[in-house]
Design a protein around this motif. Structure first.
Motif, mmCIF file in Angstrom:
data_model
loop_
_atom_site.group_PDB
_atom_site.id
_atom_site.type_symbol
_atom_site.label_atom_id
_atom_site.label_comp_id
_atom_site.label_asym_id
_atom_site.label_seq_id
_atom_site.Cartn_x
_atom_site.Cartn_y
_atom_site.Cartn_z
ATOM 1 N N LYS A 9 0.834 -1.208 0.000
ATOM 2 C CA LYS A 9 0.000 0.000 0.000
ATOM 3 C C LYS A 9 0.872 1.262 0.000
ATOM 4 O O LYS A 9 0.569 2.228 -0.697
ATOM 5 C CB LYS A 9 -0.936 0.007 1.207
ATOM 6 N N GLU A 10 1.941 1.247 0.792
ATOM 7 C CA GLU A 10 2.850 2.403 0.833
ATOM 8 C C GLU A 10 3.534 2.612 -0.517
ATOM 9 O O GLU A 10 3.728 3.751 -0.944
ATOM 10 C CB GLU A 10 3.883 2.214 1.939
ATOM 11 N N GLU A 11 3.877 1.533 -1.192
ATOM 12 C CA GLU A 11 4.484 1.649 -2.518
ATOM 13 C C GLU A 11 3.502 2.270 -3.509
ATOM 14 O O GLU A 11 3.895 3.093 -4.332
ATOM 15 C CB GLU A 11 4.935 0.275 -3.029
ATOM 16 N N PHE A 12 2.228 1.882 -3.423
ATOM 17 C CA PHE A 12 1.224 2.500 -4.287
ATOM 18 C C PHE A 12 1.122 3.994 -3.991
ATOM 19 O O PHE A 12 1.062 4.812 -4.910
ATOM 20 C CB PHE A 12 -0.149 1.836 -4.122
ATOM 21 N N ASN A 13 1.103 4.366 -2.721
ATOM 22 C CA ASN A 13 0.997 5.777 -2.339
ATOM 23 C C ASN A 13 2.186 6.592 -2.824
ATOM 24 O O ASN A 13 2.022 7.717 -3.289
ATOM 25 C CB ASN A 13 0.860 5.914 -0.820
ATOM 26 N N SER A 14 3.379 6.036 -2.716
ATOM 27 C CA SER A 14 4.569 6.792 -3.109
ATOM 28 C C SER A 14 4.815 6.794 -4.608
ATOM 29 O O SER A 14 5.458 7.703 -5.125
ATOM 30 C CB SER A 14 5.798 6.254 -2.373
ATOM 31 N N SER A 15 4.292 5.808 -5.325
ATOM 32 C CA SER A 15 4.549 5.720 -6.770
ATOM 33 C C SER A 15 3.621 6.606 -7.599
ATOM 34 O O SER A 15 3.945 6.942 -8.734
ATOM 35 C CB SER A 15 4.410 4.278 -7.241
ATOM 36 N N GLY A 16 2.468 6.931 -7.051
ATOM 37 C CA GLY A 16 1.514 7.729 -7.808
ATOM 38 C C GLY A 16 0.643 6.897 -8.739
ATOM 39 O O GLY A 16 -0.154 7.431 -9.489
ATOM 40 N N ILE A 17 0.794 5.582 -8.685
ATOM 41 C CA ILE A 17 -0.040 4.689 -9.495
ATOM 42 C C ILE A 17 -1.185 4.202 -8.616
ATOM 43 O O ILE A 17 -0.962 3.724 -7.501
ATOM 44 C CB ILE A 17 0.782 3.490 -10.008
ATOM 45 N N SER A 18 -2.393 4.300 -9.126
ATOM 46 C CA SER A 18 -3.534 3.837 -8.342
ATOM 47 C C SER A 18 -3.643 2.321 -8.439
ATOM 48 O O SER A 18 -3.123 1.687 -9.360
ATOM 49 C CB SER A 18 -4.825 4.480 -8.843
ATOM 50 N N ILE A 19 -4.348 1.754 -7.489
ATOM 51 C CA ILE A 19 -4.565 0.308 -7.491
ATOM 52 C C ILE A 19 -5.378 -0.080 -8.717
ATOM 53 O O ILE A 19 -5.094 -1.092 -9.365
ATOM 54 C CB ILE A 19 -5.243 -0.130 -6.179
ATOM 55 N N ALA A 20 -6.362 0.732 -9.066
ATOM 56 C CA ALA A 20 -7.184 0.449 -10.247
ATOM 57 C C ALA A 20 -6.338 0.478 -11.523
ATOM 58 O O ALA A 20 -6.492 -0.382 -12.403
ATOM 59 C CB ALA A 20 -8.325 1.453 -10.342
ATOM 60 N N GLU A 21 -5.440 1.442 -11.623
ATOM 61 C CA GLU A 21 -4.563 1.537 -12.789
ATOM 62 C C GLU A 21 -3.642 0.323 -12.867
ATOM 63 O O GLU A 21 -3.458 -0.273 -13.931
ATOM 64 C CB GLU A 21 -3.740 2.817 -12.719
ATOM 65 N N TRP A 22 -3.056 -0.067 -11.743
ATOM 66 C CA TRP A 22 -2.189 -1.240 -11.698
ATOM 67 C C TRP A 22 -2.968 -2.480 -12.122
ATOM 68 O O TRP A 22 -2.467 -3.325 -12.866
ATOM 69 C CB TRP A 22 -1.620 -1.420 -10.287
ATOM 70 N N SER A 23 -4.206 -2.574 -11.649
ATOM 71 C CA SER A 23 -5.060 -3.716 -11.985
ATOM 72 C C SER A 23 -5.303 -3.801 -13.486
ATOM 73 O O SER A 23 -5.185 -4.872 -14.081
ATOM 74 C CB SER A 23 -6.405 -3.615 -11.267
ATOM 75 N N ARG A 24 -5.624 -2.670 -14.098
ATOM 76 C CA ARG A 24 -5.861 -2.648 -15.556
ATOM 77 C C ARG A 24 -4.608 -3.033 -16.315
ATOM 78 O O ARG A 24 -4.666 -3.821 -17.270
ATOM 79 C CB ARG A 24 -6.329 -1.260 -15.998
ATOM 80 N N GLU A 25 -3.466 -2.478 -15.917
ATOM 81 C CA GLU A 25 -2.206 -2.755 -16.612
ATOM 82 C C GLU A 25 -1.808 -4.222 -16.514
ATOM 83 O O GLU A 25 -1.133 -4.742 -17.396
ATOM 84 C CB GLU A 25 -1.083 -1.884 -16.054
ATOM 85 N N ASN A 26 -2.217 -4.886 -15.439
ATOM 86 C CA ASN A 26 -1.848 -6.288 -15.222
ATOM 87 C C ASN A 26 -3.002 -7.259 -15.486
ATOM 88 O O ASN A 26 -2.899 -8.448 -15.178
ATOM 89 C CB ASN A 26 -1.319 -6.461 -13.794
ATOM 90 N N ASN A 27 -4.085 -6.748 -16.055
ATOM 91 C CA ASN A 27 -5.246 -7.569 -16.443
ATOM 92 C C ASN A 27 -5.860 -8.345 -15.280
ATOM 93 O O ASN A 27 -6.178 -9.527 -15.406
ATOM 94 C CB ASN A 27 -4.870 -8.525 -17.588
ATOM 95 N N PHE A 28 -6.009 -7.659 -14.149
ATOM 96 C CA PHE A 28 -6.668 -8.241 -12.989
ATOM 97 C C PHE A 28 -7.889 -7.393 -12.637
ATOM 98 O O PHE A 28 -7.866 -6.172 -12.812
ATOM 99 C CB PHE A 28 -5.736 -8.269 -11.768
#
Length: 59
Positions: A9-28
């Protein structure tokens, strides 16, 4: 070494990538990723297991 859910969660906060965006990029499904990160789903097998491995929560 596996990461904790808090570390992920901290990595998501510091990277500026949302969980939803990561999910789309990784097809989950974003809902499944949120369930894993909010401890409402145990990633034992199937897609939830793959998500946990990709996030670094499981080896």
């Amino acid at each position: 070494m596996s990461k904790s859910i808090q570390q992920v969660k901290e990595e998501f906060n510091s990277s500026g990538i949302s969980i939803a965006e990561w999910s789309r990029e990784n097809n989950f499904p974003a809902q499944l990723v949120y369930q894993i990160l909010n401890h409402t789903r145990i990633p034992q097998r199937g897609k939830s297991h793959l998500i946990a491995v990709k996030l670094g929560i499981k080896q």
